[in-house]
Design an enzyme around this catalytic site. Sequence first.
Site, mmCIF file in Angstrom:
data_model
loop_
_atom_site.group_PDB
_atom_site.id
_atom_site.type_symbol
_atom_site.label_atom_id
_atom_site.label_comp_id
_atom_site.label_asym_id
_atom_site.label_seq_id
_atom_site.Cartn_x
_atom_site.Cartn_y
_atom_site.Cartn_z
ATOM 1 N N ARG A 35 0.818 -1.225 0.000
ATOM 2 C CA ARG A 35 0.000 0.000 0.000
ATOM 3 C C ARG A 35 0.848 1.270 0.000
ATOM 4 O O ARG A 35 0.425 2.298 -0.517
ATOM 5 C CB ARG A 35 -0.930 -0.001 1.216
ATOM 6 C CG ARG A 35 -2.046 -1.000 1.001
ATOM 7 C CD ARG A 35 -3.057 -0.947 2.103
ATOM 8 N NE ARG A 35 -4.263 -1.606 1.659
ATOM 9 C CZ ARG A 35 -5.198 -2.071 2.457
ATOM 10 N NH1 ARG A 35 -5.066 -1.943 3.761
ATOM 11 N NH2 ARG A 35 -6.270 -2.647 1.981
ATOM 12 N N LYS A 197 -19.256 -17.940 -0.244
ATOM 13 C CA LYS A 197 -20.712 -17.834 -0.134
ATOM 14 C C LYS A 197 -21.398 -17.113 -1.285
ATOM 15 O O LYS A 197 -20.900 -16.105 -1.783
ATOM 16 C CB LYS A 197 -21.055 -17.095 1.157
ATOM 17 C CG LYS A 197 -20.770 -17.920 2.379
ATOM 18 C CD LYS A 197 -21.223 -17.170 3.595
ATOM 19 C CE LYS A 197 -21.232 -18.084 4.816
ATOM 20 N NZ LYS A 197 -21.616 -17.345 6.005
ATOM 21 N N GLY A 353 -10.187 -9.475 -1.670
ATOM 22 C CA GLY A 353 -9.193 -9.996 -0.720
ATOM 23 C C GLY A 353 -8.572 -11.328 -1.075
ATOM 24 O O GLY A 353 -7.361 -11.410 -1.290
ATOM 25 N N GLY A 376 -13.127 -4.202 -0.399
ATOM 26 C CA GLY A 376 -14.519 -3.763 -0.251
ATOM 27 C C GLY A 376 -14.905 -2.709 -1.273
ATOM 28 O O GLY A 376 -15.994 -2.747 -1.850
HETATM 29 P P1 AMP Z 1 -14.643 -15.150 -0.148
HETATM 30 O O1 AMP Z 1 -14.040 -14.342 0.985
HETATM 31 O O2 AMP Z 1 -16.121 -15.244 -0.120
HETATM 32 O O3 AMP Z 1 -14.062 -14.766 -1.477
HETATM 33 O O4 AMP Z 1 -14.209 -16.646 0.141
HETATM 34 C C1 AMP Z 1 -12.872 -17.064 0.114
HETATM 35 C C2 AMP Z 1 -12.769 -18.343 0.881
HETATM 36 O O5 AMP Z 1 -13.562 -19.340 0.264
HETATM 37 C C3 AMP Z 1 -11.358 -18.871 0.918
HETATM 38 O O6 AMP Z 1 -10.870 -18.776 2.225
HETATM 39 C C4 AMP Z 1 -11.513 -20.323 0.476
HETATM 40 O O7 AMP Z 1 -10.809 -21.215 1.300
HETATM 41 C C5 AMP Z 1 -12.999 -20.571 0.591
HETATM 42 N N1 AMP Z 1 -13.452 -21.643 -0.299
HETATM 43 C C6 AMP Z 1 -13.211 -21.774 -1.610
HETATM 44 N N2 AMP Z 1 -13.738 -22.924 -2.081
HETATM 45 C C7 AMP Z 1 -14.336 -23.537 -1.046
HETATM 46 C C8 AMP Z 1 -15.048 -24.760 -0.897
HETATM 47 N N3 AMP Z 1 -15.248 -25.568 -1.939
HETATM 48 N N4 AMP Z 1 -15.523 -25.079 0.315
HETATM 49 C C9 AMP Z 1 -15.313 -24.245 1.359
HETATM 50 N N5 AMP Z 1 -14.652 -23.078 1.290
HETATM 51 C C10 AMP Z 1 -14.169 -22.722 0.102
#
Ligand code: AMP
Length: 395
Positions: A35, A197, A353, A376
């Site tokens: 940064r 999610k 992130g 964000g």
């Molecule tokens: P996000 O912050 O929503 O982009 O989610 C990122 C996180 O999703 C990372 O820490 C990954 O380990 C997790 N992730 C990716 N694929 C899977 C999966 N198949 N099952 C559970 N967690 C996952």
Amino acid sequence: MKTVNDFNFENKKALIRVDFNVPLNEALEVTDKTRIKAAKKTIIKVLEDGGRCVLMSHLGRPNGVENKFSLQHIVNKISDVIGVKVHFVEDCIGEKAEEAVAELKNGEILLLENLRFYKEEKAGDTAFAEQLSKLGDIYVNDAFGTAHRAHASTTVIADYFPENKCFGLLLASEIENIEKVLKHSEKPVTAIIGGAKVSSKITIIENILDKIDHLIIGGGMAFTFVKAQGGKIGNSLVEDDKQELALLILKQAKEKNVAVHLPVDAIVADAFSEDANTKIEAINNISEGWMGLDTGPETNKLLAEVILNSKTILWNGPVGVFEIEKFSKGTISLGNAIAEATENGTFSLVGGGDSVAAVKQFNLSDKVSYVSTGGGAMLEMLEGKTLPGIKAMLK
Ligand code: AMP
């Protein structure tokens, strides 16, 4: 959109909002200077014009004044990165700050103490913003990471500089690169949305459907789509209350002629751990008690093909649990395909992130077109929102 390149800073004090919210270790040393490096161009432009830089930032989430969140700890690192000695003042408003600014000479840099030592910063307090505004002749916003917050130093302060305000070069290039995907993209455009999610990515998907030709859905969120279509997903991550929404997105995508690519196979495991047993299974026929934690080889091949045929790529979110080596291959394969496409002339933007962490971990930062620095803020732009920090500058 005015940037620092539209001003001459000779004999002027630039009051620059930077994002120096950098990680510190227990010894309070900076562990990642990305940064600081990102703000260098803007600072150098002001100094080379013969002006002075007054830098303001927040660090962490202090509760009042807390030494461990003092920006004093990063002064030497800024001097190293910029190559110019940095002065520091232990307040960001009031007499002390005003005196330090008055003593500053052309070609010099002053860093103010953590803005968030005052609760007025996050509250967007006008009196506090007015106090800050006394410390510069021209207000420069170069803090993309906080542009989605209506704080005193990112938004409210702009009112005190009706003519003399502009974007820093980092913020300007963030906006430009995100707009390259959202507004001026060369087709075919592919968005890769992964991560844990559906619920945290849904607004982005809805906003970009009109702008893309291909949508790759990966990571944990893919299983909600697979289950909604009747697949057996074993113990994989799922948001049951989002199944209907998943079907709705698939329907909307079809109506808009967007090709959706879901994984066809997965690396499944009997536990969420490094020493789990693993096997490859079809995405819609996962054994009871097993969970999908990465994309399988067949999927990796199909996704690479889509990526290599794209002219514009947006990547947000890993397609597997890349933090665990056993489940990192899908994300690595995807990253490599994006790097190859980029080498062939495709524009690729990576942001959010965890995909940024993945790109860094797998040494792909220099092989994609642009890595966004603001998690964000970038997500909110992709969701179609006008960020308060950007809006305030355009008024
Ligand atoms: P996000 O912050 O929503 O982009 O989610 C990122 C996180 O999703 C990372 O820490 C990954 O380990 C997790 N992730 C990716 N694929 C899977 C999966 N198949 N099952 C559970 N967690 C996952």
